[in-house]
Write a protein that holds these residues in place. Structure first.
Motif, PDB file in Angstrom:
ATOM      1  N   VAL A  60      -7.403   9.613   1.091  1.00  0.00           N
ATOM      2  CA  VAL A  60      -6.474  10.280   2.011  1.00  0.00           C
ATOM      3  C   VAL A  60      -6.599  11.928   1.392  1.00  0.00           C
ATOM      4  O   VAL A  60      -6.262  12.121   0.498  1.00  0.00           O
ATOM      5  N   HIS A  61      -7.170  12.580   2.216  1.00  0.00           N
ATOM      6  CA  HIS A  61      -7.055  14.005   2.081  1.00  0.00           C
ATOM      7  C   HIS A  61      -5.911  14.914   2.773  1.00  0.00           C
ATOM      8  O   HIS A  61      -5.373  14.171   3.698  1.00  0.00           O
ATOM      9  N   THR A  62      -5.782  16.034   2.648  1.00  0.00           N
ATOM     10  CA  THR A  62      -4.664  16.627   3.371  1.00  0.00           C
ATOM     11  C   THR A  62      -4.698  16.662   4.780  1.00  0.00           C
ATOM     12  O   THR A  62      -3.906  16.769   5.462  1.00  0.00           O
ATOM     13  N   ASP A  63      -6.122  16.993   5.382  1.00  0.00           N
ATOM     14  CA  ASP A  63      -6.261  17.210   6.662  1.00  0.00           C
ATOM     15  C   ASP A  63      -7.152  16.077   7.439  1.00  0.00           C
ATOM     16  O   ASP A  63      -7.551  16.305   8.518  1.00  0.00           O
ATOM     17  N   HIS A  64      -7.652  15.377   6.546  1.00  0.00           N
ATOM     18  CA  HIS A  64      -8.457  13.975   7.260  1.00  0.00           C
ATOM     19  C   HIS A  64      -8.418  12.814   6.294  1.00  0.00           C
ATOM     20  O   HIS A  64      -7.792  12.859   5.177  1.00  0.00           O
ATOM     21  N   VAL A  65      -8.968  11.736   6.669  1.00  0.00           N
ATOM     22  CA  VAL A  65      -8.938  10.406   5.774  1.00  0.00           C
ATOM     23  C   VAL A  65     -10.637  10.167   5.966  1.00  0.00           C
ATOM     24  O   VAL A  65     -11.124  10.147   7.118  1.00  0.00           O
ATOM     25  N   GLU A  66     -10.880   9.973   4.912  1.00  0.00           N
ATOM     26  CA  GLU A  66     -12.478   9.626   4.655  1.00  0.00           C
ATOM     27  C   GLU A  66     -12.453   8.163   4.313  1.00  0.00           C
ATOM     28  O   GLU A  66     -11.992   7.705   3.561  1.00  0.00           O
ATOM     29  N   ILE A  67     -13.332   7.438   5.197  1.00  0.00           N
ATOM     30  CA  ILE A  67     -13.247   5.954   5.149  1.00  0.00           C
ATOM     31  C   ILE A  67     -14.787   5.680   4.907  1.00  0.00           C
ATOM     32  O   ILE A  67     -15.751   5.941   5.913  1.00  0.00           O
ATOM     33  N   GLY A  68     -15.204   5.172   3.962  1.00  0.00           N
ATOM     34  CA  GLY A  68     -16.852   4.714   3.713  1.00  0.00           C
ATOM     35  C   GLY A  68     -16.942   3.622   4.585  1.00  0.00           C
ATOM     36  O   GLY A  68     -16.354   2.972   4.993  1.00  0.00           O
ATOM     37  N   ALA A  69     -18.395   3.713   4.718  1.00  0.00           N
ATOM     38  CA  ALA A  69     -18.742   2.647   5.766  1.00  0.00           C
ATOM     39  C   ALA A  69     -18.461   1.116   5.221  1.00  0.00           C
ATOM     40  O   ALA A  69     -18.472   0.285   6.056  1.00  0.00           O
ATOM     41  N   MET A  70     -18.233   1.214   4.025  1.00  0.00           N
ATOM     42  CA  MET A  70     -18.173  -0.465   3.420  1.00  0.00           C
ATOM     43  C   MET A  70     -16.534  -0.778   3.320  1.00  0.00           C
ATOM     44  O   MET A  70     -16.492  -1.826   2.857  1.00  0.00           O
ATOM     45  N   VAL A  71     -15.668   0.224   3.668  1.00  0.00           N
ATOM     46  CA  VAL A  71     -14.575  -0.194   3.509  1.00  0.00           C
ATOM     47  C   VAL A  71     -13.953  -1.381   4.639  1.00  0.00           C
ATOM     48  O   VAL A  71     -14.269  -1.147   5.889  1.00  0.00           O
ATOM     49  N   THR A  72     -13.296  -2.420   4.314  1.00  0.00           N
ATOM     50  CA  THR A  72     -13.084  -3.374   5.030  1.00  0.00           C
ATOM     51  C   THR A  72     -11.606  -3.215   5.842  1.00  0.00           C
ATOM     52  O   THR A  72     -10.851  -2.349   5.527  1.00  0.00           O
ATOM     53  N   TYR A  73     -11.458  -3.952   7.045  1.00  0.00           N
ATOM     54  CA  TYR A  73     -10.210  -3.898   7.628  1.00  0.00           C
ATOM     55  C   TYR A  73      -8.818  -4.051   6.688  1.00  0.00           C
ATOM     56  O   TYR A  73      -7.985  -3.327   6.810  1.00  0.00           O
ATOM     57  N   GLY A  74      -9.054  -4.793   5.768  1.00  0.00           N
ATOM     58  CA  GLY A  74      -8.059  -5.179   4.863  1.00  0.00           C
ATOM     59  C   GLY A  74      -7.865  -4.160   4.031  1.00  0.00           C
ATOM     60  O   GLY A  74      -6.383  -3.676   3.803  1.00  0.00           O
ATOM     61  N   THR A  75      -8.657  -3.479   3.405  1.00  0.00           N
ATOM     62  CA  THR A  75      -8.422  -1.901   2.897  1.00  0.00           C
ATOM     63  C   THR A  75      -7.518  -1.076   3.580  1.00  0.00           C
ATOM     64  O   THR A  75      -6.577  -0.536   3.132  1.00  0.00           O
ATOM     65  N   VAL A  76      -8.084  -0.964   4.981  1.00  0.00           N
ATOM     66  CA  VAL A  76      -7.424   0.267   5.869  1.00  0.00           C
ATOM     67  C   VAL A  76      -5.950  -0.496   5.988  1.00  0.00           C
ATOM     68  O   VAL A  76      -5.048   0.170   6.261  1.00  0.00           O
ATOM     69  N   LEU A  77      -5.739  -1.999   6.278  1.00  0.00           N
ATOM     70  CA  LEU A  77      -4.569  -2.316   6.661  1.00  0.00           C
ATOM     71  C   LEU A  77      -3.784  -2.029   5.336  1.00  0.00           C
ATOM     72  O   LEU A  77      -2.507  -1.524   5.419  1.00  0.00           O
ATOM     73  N   ARG A  78      -3.965  -2.203   4.156  1.00  0.00           N
ATOM     74  CA  ARG A  78      -3.215  -1.996   2.939  1.00  0.00           C
ATOM     75  C   ARG A  78      -3.131  -0.511   2.231  1.00  0.00           C
ATOM     76  O   ARG A  78      -2.454  -0.157   1.558  1.00  0.00           O
ATOM     77  N   ALA A  79      -3.902   0.340   3.291  1.00  0.00           N
ATOM     78  CA  ALA A  79      -3.886   1.740   2.589  1.00  0.00           C
ATOM     79  C   ALA A  79      -2.394   2.504   2.764  1.00  0.00           C
ATOM     80  O   ALA A  79      -1.631   2.178   3.584  1.00  0.00           O
ATOM     81  N   GLU A  80      -2.015   3.169   1.884  1.00  0.00           N
ATOM     82  CA  GLU A  80      -0.842   4.069   1.883  1.00  0.00           C
ATOM     83  C   GLU A  80      -1.249   5.419   2.099  1.00  0.00           C
ATOM     84  O   GLU A  80      -2.116   6.067   2.116  1.00  0.00           O
ATOM     85  N   ARG A  81      -0.054   6.149   2.648  1.00  0.00           N
ATOM     86  CA  ARG A  81      -0.111   7.585   2.825  1.00  0.00           C
ATOM     87  C   ARG A  81      -0.985   8.020   4.085  1.00  0.00           C
ATOM     88  O   ARG A  81      -1.186   8.948   4.303  1.00  0.00           O
ATOM     89  N   LEU A  82      -1.379   7.003   5.164  1.00  0.00           N
ATOM     90  CA  LEU A  82      -1.980   7.321   6.269  1.00  0.00           C
ATOM     91  C   LEU A  82      -1.106   7.872   7.074  1.00  0.00           C
ATOM     92  O   LEU A  82       0.100   7.431   7.383  1.00  0.00           O
ATOM     93  N   ALA A  83      -1.556   8.949   7.939  1.00  0.00           N
ATOM     94  CA  ALA A  83      -0.444   9.704   8.808  1.00  0.00           C
ATOM     95  C   ALA A  83      -1.421  10.105  10.001  1.00  0.00           C
ATOM     96  O   ALA A  83      -2.658   9.892   9.956  1.00  0.00           O
ATOM     97  N   GLY A  84      -0.543  10.678  11.001  1.00  0.00           N
ATOM     98  CA  GLY A  84      -1.273  11.100  12.160  1.00  0.00           C
ATOM     99  C   GLY A  84      -2.032  10.172  12.925  1.00  0.00           C
ATOM    100  O   GLY A  84      -1.776   8.930  12.827  1.00  0.00           O
TER     101      GLY A  84
END
Length: 166
Positions: free
Chosen positions: A64-88
């Motif tokens: 999570v960056h201040t102006d965007h979120v960088e998601i690697g190609a191998m990031v699983t749905y579970g990792t996205v689901l559990r991620a903190e500080r996602l906004a917008g």
């Protein structure tokens, strides 16, 4: 069970992966979580002699960056689901990850990157990436390139990183 011989590759660089796929031509396939391609190979709907596994590339981070979120190609749905500080608009991707069907195997192996690359109209991820204004980075024989979600053509400028940024 896949009923034919395959050559399994687990490259450690994007350049190595690109070289294997270029040499394999139509007989090459990329797997991340393998949730779409592996069942096709088991059912003999897709024959691939060279299988390139992306797990050795280190593209499994969500940042999570201040102006965007960088998601690697191998990031699983579970990792996205559990991620903190996602906004917008990134929250839409987290909500999408929360309703993925197929149980814990899909949640923990399936990737947004794989769904985006497969680009099937029956999958929700490609449309969600267009909705959030995502751009993805792909690596090929000519190096990395940035591809805006929803675009049928890629730009030739060099991106900031070789990891997809959503």
């Amino acid at each position: 069970m896949i009923r034919y011989d395959i050559r399994y590759h687990r490259p450690t660089t994007a350049e190595e992966a690109s070289a294997v796929l270029l040499g394999a031509g139509a007989e090459g396939v990329v797997i991340g979580g393998g949730t779409v391609v592996v069942p096709q190979m088991v059912r003999n709907e897709r024959r691939a002699r060279d299988v390139v596994d992306l797990r050795g590339l280190g593209i499994d981070k969500l940042t999570v960056h201040t102006d965007h979120v960088e998601i690697g190609a191998m990031v699983t749905y579970g990792t996205v689901l559990r991620a903190e500080r996602l906004a917008g608009s990134s929250v839409l991707l987290q909500q999408l990850a929360g309703v993925v069907t197929g149980g814990c195997q899909i949640l923990n192996l399936g990737t947004l990157g794989g769904s985006a690359a497969y680009a099937s109209p029956c999958l929700d991820v490609p449309g969600a990436l267009v909705a959030v204004g995502a751009s993805m980075c792909a690596h090929g024989p000519d190096g990395p390139r940035e591809i805006p979600a929803g675009s049928s053509s890629s730009t030739r400028r060099r991106p900031r990183s070789v990891r997809p940024s959503y």
